[in-house]
Design a protein around this motif. Structure first.
Motif, short mmCIF file in Angstrom:
data_model
loop_
_atom_site.label_atom_id
_atom_site.label_comp_id
_atom_site.label_asym_id
_atom_site.label_seq_id
_atom_site.Cartn_x
_atom_site.Cartn_y
_atom_site.Cartn_z
N TYR A 148 34.95 -6.84 104.83
CA TYR A 148 35.96 -5.76 104.97
C TYR A 148 37.06 -6.22 104.59
O TYR A 148 37.91 -7.65 104.63
CB TYR A 148 35.72 -5.44 106.71
N VAL A 149 37.85 -5.81 103.50
CA VAL A 149 39.96 -6.02 103.64
C VAL A 149 40.35 -5.59 104.96
O VAL A 149 40.32 -4.20 105.09
CB VAL A 149 40.08 -5.70 102.71
N VAL A 150 41.48 -6.19 105.21
CA VAL A 150 41.71 -5.14 106.55
C VAL A 150 43.49 -5.51 106.23
O VAL A 150 43.83 -5.89 106.14
CB VAL A 150 41.89 -6.60 107.93
N ILE A 151 43.59 -4.31 106.46
CA ILE A 151 45.12 -3.86 106.59
C ILE A 151 45.84 -3.69 107.62
O ILE A 151 45.14 -3.67 108.44
CB ILE A 151 45.33 -2.74 105.47
N TRP A 152 47.48 -3.59 108.17
CA TRP A 152 47.49 -3.20 109.37
C TRP A 152 48.70 -2.08 108.94
O TRP A 152 49.71 -2.23 108.19
CB TRP A 152 48.89 -4.68 108.95
N THR A 153 49.25 -1.78 109.84
CA THR A 153 50.50 -0.27 109.69
C THR A 153 50.66 -0.44 111.26
O THR A 153 49.94 -0.11 111.69
CB THR A 153 49.47 1.20 108.88
N THR A 154 52.02 0.21 110.88
CA THR A 154 52.73 0.89 111.76
C THR A 154 53.16 2.66 111.87
O THR A 154 53.34 2.83 113.12
CB THR A 154 53.82 0.54 111.92
N THR A 155 52.01 3.40 111.45
CA THR A 155 52.32 4.52 110.89
C THR A 155 50.54 4.17 110.60
O THR A 155 49.96 5.24 109.93
CB THR A 155 53.12 4.61 110.03
N PRO A 156 50.17 4.97 111.93
CA PRO A 156 48.63 5.53 111.89
C PRO A 156 48.35 6.61 110.99
O PRO A 156 47.96 7.32 110.39
CB PRO A 156 48.11 5.23 113.74
N TRP A 157 49.37 7.41 111.69
CA TRP A 157 49.32 9.28 110.84
C TRP A 157 49.40 8.98 108.80
O TRP A 157 48.69 10.43 108.73
CB TRP A 157 50.20 9.95 111.19
N THR A 158 49.64 7.92 108.73
CA THR A 158 50.04 7.75 107.12
C THR A 158 48.08 7.65 106.59
O THR A 158 48.01 7.79 105.44
CB THR A 158 50.71 7.07 106.69
N MET A 159 47.01 7.06 107.35
CA MET A 159 45.19 6.58 107.28
C MET A 159 44.97 8.09 106.83
O MET A 159 44.40 7.50 105.54
CB MET A 159 45.04 5.81 108.22
N PRO A 160 45.20 9.38 106.70
CA PRO A 160 44.38 10.10 106.30
C PRO A 160 45.03 10.45 104.55
O PRO A 160 44.47 10.90 104.37
CB PRO A 160 44.37 11.56 106.59
N SER A 161 46.06 9.87 104.19
CA SER A 161 46.81 9.67 102.91
C SER A 161 46.60 8.68 102.71
O SER A 161 47.10 8.69 101.51
CB SER A 161 48.16 10.17 103.35
N ASN A 162 45.56 7.53 102.85
CA ASN A 162 45.03 6.75 101.96
C ASN A 162 44.34 6.17 101.14
O ASN A 162 43.91 7.27 100.42
CB ASN A 162 44.89 5.22 103.12
N LYS A 163 45.63 6.10 99.50
CA LYS A 163 44.69 6.30 98.04
C LYS A 163 44.35 5.01 97.97
O LYS A 163 43.47 4.67 97.08
CB LYS A 163 45.79 6.97 97.95
N ALA A 164 45.14 3.12 98.65
CA ALA A 164 44.40 1.75 97.76
C ALA A 164 45.10 0.91 98.77
O ALA A 164 45.70 0.95 100.00
CB ALA A 164 45.99 2.31 96.47
N VAL A 165 44.79 0.15 98.59
CA VAL A 165 44.90 -1.24 99.11
C VAL A 165 45.61 -2.02 98.32
O VAL A 165 44.55 -1.93 96.61
CB VAL A 165 43.98 -1.76 99.96
#
Length: 981
Positions: free
Chosen positions: A247-264
């Motif tokens: 797994y590649v792990v990311i960290w974010t302070t805006t969980p609401w943006t996860m449905p709009s994720n398109k890349a890492v």
């Protein structure tokens, strides 16, 4: 010093006692309104405009917002402006000041919406021009209120004819200025992340945002490696494919943006490792044998967030950036039941230069619709069409139809935490997509109006391209808006100089200018788009001068409401192009474009404006480097190629006495109205003059008491002059050449001070002017010159010394009253009218008097510097005797003054030094001083031996002299006998 006449009533009528009705107590709160009424009655501002042959000087007013009572920052700002205008007028300019107001924009619209909500009305049900009319009425009401509040502060200006951004002509010009961007090719429609207020349903500019601490959800999210391309160079097939289970792990302070994720994305120069879980506590979300790719610098922190200690994981090996480049990832919601394939596409995985390992995991989750760095990365790659989403609506809600999250709010309608973040986190937990979660307090952007957090959201907006060639590119100032702006910044004088660097760095780094807002109260973006064409098509925007002319003529006659009338599109396009081929844009202009355009309809178009449309001065708070100074420069260089100002003066913020920011919640706000009611506006103005406005200033009860004390001391100085000048006429005047040295020294100080005052006012250094004049008035005059000359003024007959002193007082009067008139507008008017009453009289119709260069005498000044030093030793010695009750007054003394320096001793001996020291007699000696003589360490070579004066006390002047009792009037001295006779 002259005698107290209550003890010598028989000589009272023979003394030249001060006569004035100027009161000791100012009574400013009650009296100031009368002077305001008088100025309005005699038309001071208009009469100043009638003075011919003057060079115009124009301060362009940064418009305050018409939606509330004044705060202390307004008072500081307008008072500084007033002092600039008044001082330049009195230095011989035609100093013009046209007050103005910002009348459009969200704050006013928000107020009307609040009124609607209280009445249960829906804004969307109200015809737009009816709504706009209510906004106009609201703004007009506050303009009238604020105008009176500003006038009460003593601010002069063309109050009868201010500029308003909602005036029809102003709306016409704002539209006209916008059309210049349309016609020169810098206007375009784009879709990029902008700061968006879900509460206010509009995009915000940086200047409309303030930063406050916010508690945010924070999550560590697992992206499963979906594919690993085989490395043909590898000899170890097993090693090459072992990342498929990771797994590649990311960290974010805006969980609401996860449905709009398109890349890492990852960093090419970051050290990464493959880590395997070997143990776990029961509460952890990881599984034994899970493998994670993490930045080595962040691994321990990430594992601790997952509740693992160092015994529960191990590092297997390095992971190179070359290996990472051959991976692709799955979104954690890929294949989830009910997801309807929304997240099944593999996520792009590539290097980016903005990734660091300072925090997080060393990987960055990319939702280019909600982050500028990610947007710019994929824009430059030409891949925006693959990564842009439209999952969030204007209200800050997930779009209906988005699996799992449709209808969830990022923020609720009051700007508080909505249900979107929790829903996203719960779903990620459900599908096993989280490694850890928590909360963090961090600085976060908020709307300065609603105080609610904002989000970054991709929306179609209108922009001015600041790096696109303007017109044909033939311009000496630069070919783009950015180049022109950076060039012009260095052609402007900045006060303080740090303002230049601040704006320059902002202009170097700023993105394209977002011009559009999705609201109703403002000037619309007066343009049309061709149906069926993409924004990138050259013919997407209608560029037609005839259409533009129709629009601006309608705005001039009817205002911007014309844009929203039924049939507006047909009215503006009919007969020129087919209206059916075009869409009418309904967004309004950013209010900063309104205020940035004010130079055009105020400086350029008004008869009391400027010939070249450029102001001599813009003056606002330091926050306007990202606000009005910024937008005015962008707008002006985009249309004129030049800055709209020659000088930019900035002031800091106003804090309480402890240096804390003022807020209603802390109860530490200082309201100008309360200061005016308690002390008077002149005390508030004096506080402004005493402070270094270029820094943050402090104000509070104790500070204001100190300011009032300084005012009282100055008022006493002016009262003394008025009393001593009673009945002064031209017949009493003597020339400088006829004056004693002491008076000529005062003239020298006046000549020095004249330069200080003029240079200070020209440099907008009001603190420097005030300190110089106040120190002169209280130290050089009250404590020295006036103290010495009281005896001559009160007790002499018609002597040369008395006429010289009164001539100097007259010269002082004209200079002090005019020099201080820009600061103490009411008090100096009171002083002036006390001496020169009359229906048309006013100090504010005067200029600073010209001061002859011949008054300056450096040799005399050096001589009197030594004399004053010797005097200080004498007065200090006598003060000890007075404290010890050896004498009651200095006139009882006849000290011996020992002066070692021949030049100083000669200078002192040539003077009536006993009068300078206010003693009855004095002896100056060049002999060695006795050991017990009094000395001051800072005055070398001068010592004083105390002795009592010989003779009797004169009943009229109180001097102790041997000749008292030998004249026709037996109880007075010879000087007083002659005066009485």
């Amino acid at each position: 010093m002259c005698a107290d006449t209550t003890e010598t009533p028989e000589y009272k009528s023979t003394l030249n006692l001060p006569r004035t009705e100027f009161p000791m107590r100012a009574g400013l709160p009650k009296r100031e309104p009368d002077w305001l009424a008088r100025w309005e009655e005699i038309g001071i501002y208009d009469r100043l405009r009638e003075k011919d042959g003057r060079t115009p000087f124009t301060l362009h007013d940064g418009p305050p917002y018409a939606n509330g009572h004044l705060h202390i920052g307004h008072a500081l700002n307008k008072t500084i402006k007033d002092m600039i205008v008044r001082s330049h007028q009195m230095m011989g300019f035609d100093a013009r000041y046209i007050p103005g107001w910002d009348c459009h924009g969200l704050p006013i619209e928000w107020k009307i919406e609040e009124q609607y909500r209280q009445k249960g009305r829906d804004k969307d049900d109200v015809p737009i021009n009816e709504f706009r009319a209510e906004c106009r009425q609201f703004a007009a009401g506050w303009v009238d209120i604020q105008r009176e509040e500003f006038k009460r502060l003593g601010v002069t200006g063309n109050w009868a004819d201010p500029y308003l951004t909602m005036d029809f002509h102003a709306e016409r010009v704002i539209a006209e200025e916008f059309m210049k961007f349309l016609m020169n090719g810098t206007l375009y429609q784009g879709s990029k992340p902008v700061m968006w207020s879900p509460v206010e349903k509009t995009a915000l500019a940086e200047a409309e945002v303030e930063y406050h601490d916010k508690d945010s959800f924070t999550i560590w999210v697992k992206f499963k490696v979906a594919q690993q391309e085989y490395d043909p160079k590898s000899s170890d097939r097993a090693k090459d494919i072992d990342l498929l289970d990771a797994y590649v792990v990311i960290w974010t302070t805006t969980p609401w943006t996860m449905p709009s994720n398109k890349a890492v994305v990852y960093g090419e120069d970051i050290s990464y490792g493959l880590y395997e879980i070997t143990g776990r506590p029961e509460e952890s979300w990881v599984t034994i044998s899970d493998r994670y790719i993490l930045a080595d610098k962040r691994a321990a922190d990430v594992m601790s967030r997952a509740r693992l200690d160092e015994t529960m994981y191990r590092r297997l090996r390095d992971v190179s950036s070359d290996e990472l480049s051959r991976l692709s990832l799955n979104h954690p919601l890929a294949g989830a039941d009910g997801a309807e394939g929304e997240w099944d596409d593999t996520r792009d995985f590539r290097a980016a230069d903005f990734v660091t390992d300072d925090e997080g995991t060393g990987f960055v989750h990319c939702a280019p619709s909600h982050g500028m760095e990610e947007y710019e990365l994929y824009r430059d790659l030409g891949m925006l069409q693959d990564v842009i989403t439209y999952n969030v609506t204007d209200e800050g809600m997930f779009r209906e139809g988005l699996p799992f999250f449709g209808g969830k709010y990022i923020l609720n309608r009051k700007g508080k935490e909505g249900d979107a973040n929790a829903a996203v986190i719960d779903k990620l937990v459900e599908v096993g997509g989280l490694m850890a979660r928590g909360k963090i307090k961090h600085s976060y952007p908020h709307s300065w109006r609603s105080k609610a957090p904002v989000i970054y959201r991709n929306t179609p907006q209108w922009f001015a391209a600041i790096d696109k060639t303007v017109g044909d590119g033939q311009d000496e100032f630069g070919t783009t808006i950015r180049e022109r702006a950076l060039t012009e910044i260095d052609n402007v004088n900045w006060v303080p100089k740090s303002g230049r660097n601040r704006l320059h760095s902002m202009m170097e780094a700023r993105p394209d200018w977002v011009l559009s807002r999705q609201r109703a109260w403002g000037v619309p973006l007066t343009c049309f788009t061709r149906k069926g064409l993409l924004p990138t098509d050259p013919d997407f925007l209608l560029r037609n001068e005839a259409v533009n002319q129709r629009i601006v003529e309608a705005f001039e006659a009817e205002g911007a409401d014309a844009w929203y009338e039924e049939g507006a599109k047909e009215r503006f396009l009919g007969g020129i192009v087919d209206p059916d081929d075009y869409e009418q844009v309904t967004d309004i202009l950013d209010v900063w474009f309104d205020s940035g355009s004010t130079h055009a309809f105020t400086l350029r178009d008004r008869p009391d404006g400027t010939k070249d449309g450029i102001a001599d001065v813009y003056m606002e708070g330091t926050d306007q480097h990202r606000g009005w100074f910024h937008s005015s420069l962008l707008q002006s260089v985009g249309t004129m190629g030049r800055a709209p100002y020659r000088n930019v003066v900035t002031h800091g913020f106003t804090l309480d006495e402890k240096g804390m920011k003022m807020s209603k919640s802390l109860g530490n706000t200082i309201v100008p109205e309360k200061i005016v009611q308690q002390y008077g506006a002149d005390i508030l103005r004096l506080w402004v003059a005493q402070t270094d406005y270029t820094l943050d200033q402090r104000i509070g009860p104790e500070i204001l008491k100190g300011t009032a004390d300084s005012y009282r001391r100055l008022r006493n100085t002016m009262r003394y002059m008025l009393g001593s000048l009673a009945d002064f006429s031209e017949a009493d005047r003597v020339t400088a050449e006829e004056m004693p040295e002491l008076e000529r020294w005062v003239l020298h100080r006046l000549a020095e001070l004249d330069k200080t005052v003029r240079n200070g006012y020209a440099a907008y250094d009001f603190q420097g002017v005030w300190q110089a004049v106040f120190t002169f008035a209280t130290v050089d005059l009250s404590a020295f010159y006036f103290d010495i000359r009281k005896d001559v003024l009160y007790c002499d007959g018609d002597t040369r010394e008395r006429r010289a002193a009164r001539t100097v007082l007259d010269l002082l009067f004209h200079r002090l009253t005019t020099w201080l008139a820009p600061v103490l507008v009411f008090t100096m008017e009171e002083v002036w009218l006390e001496r020169f009453p009359g229906d048309e009289s006013s100090v504010h119709l005067q200029d600073f008097p010209e001061t002859p260069a011949g008054w300056q005498n450096a040799d005399l000044a050096r001589k009197w510097s030594g004399i004053r030093s010797a005097r200080r030793v004498v007065t200090a010695a006598l003060e000890i005797e007075r404290t010890n009750k050896v004498i009651g007054a200095s006139l009882e003394a006849a000290p011996v003054v020992y002066i070692a320096d021949d030049a100083l001793r000669s200078a002192v001996s040539d003077l009536p030094f006993q009068d300078i020291c206010i003693t009855s007699q004095i002896t100056v000696s060049g002999d060695p001083a006795p050991e017990d003589a009094f000395r001051l360490p800072e005055v070398a070579g001068v010592a004083v031996a105390f002795a009592r004066a010989d003779g009797e006390k004169c009943a009229r002047c109180w001097k102790v002299l041997p000749d008292v009792g030998t004249h026709a009037h037996p109880d007075v001295c010879g000087r007083c006998d002659a005066a009485v006779s």
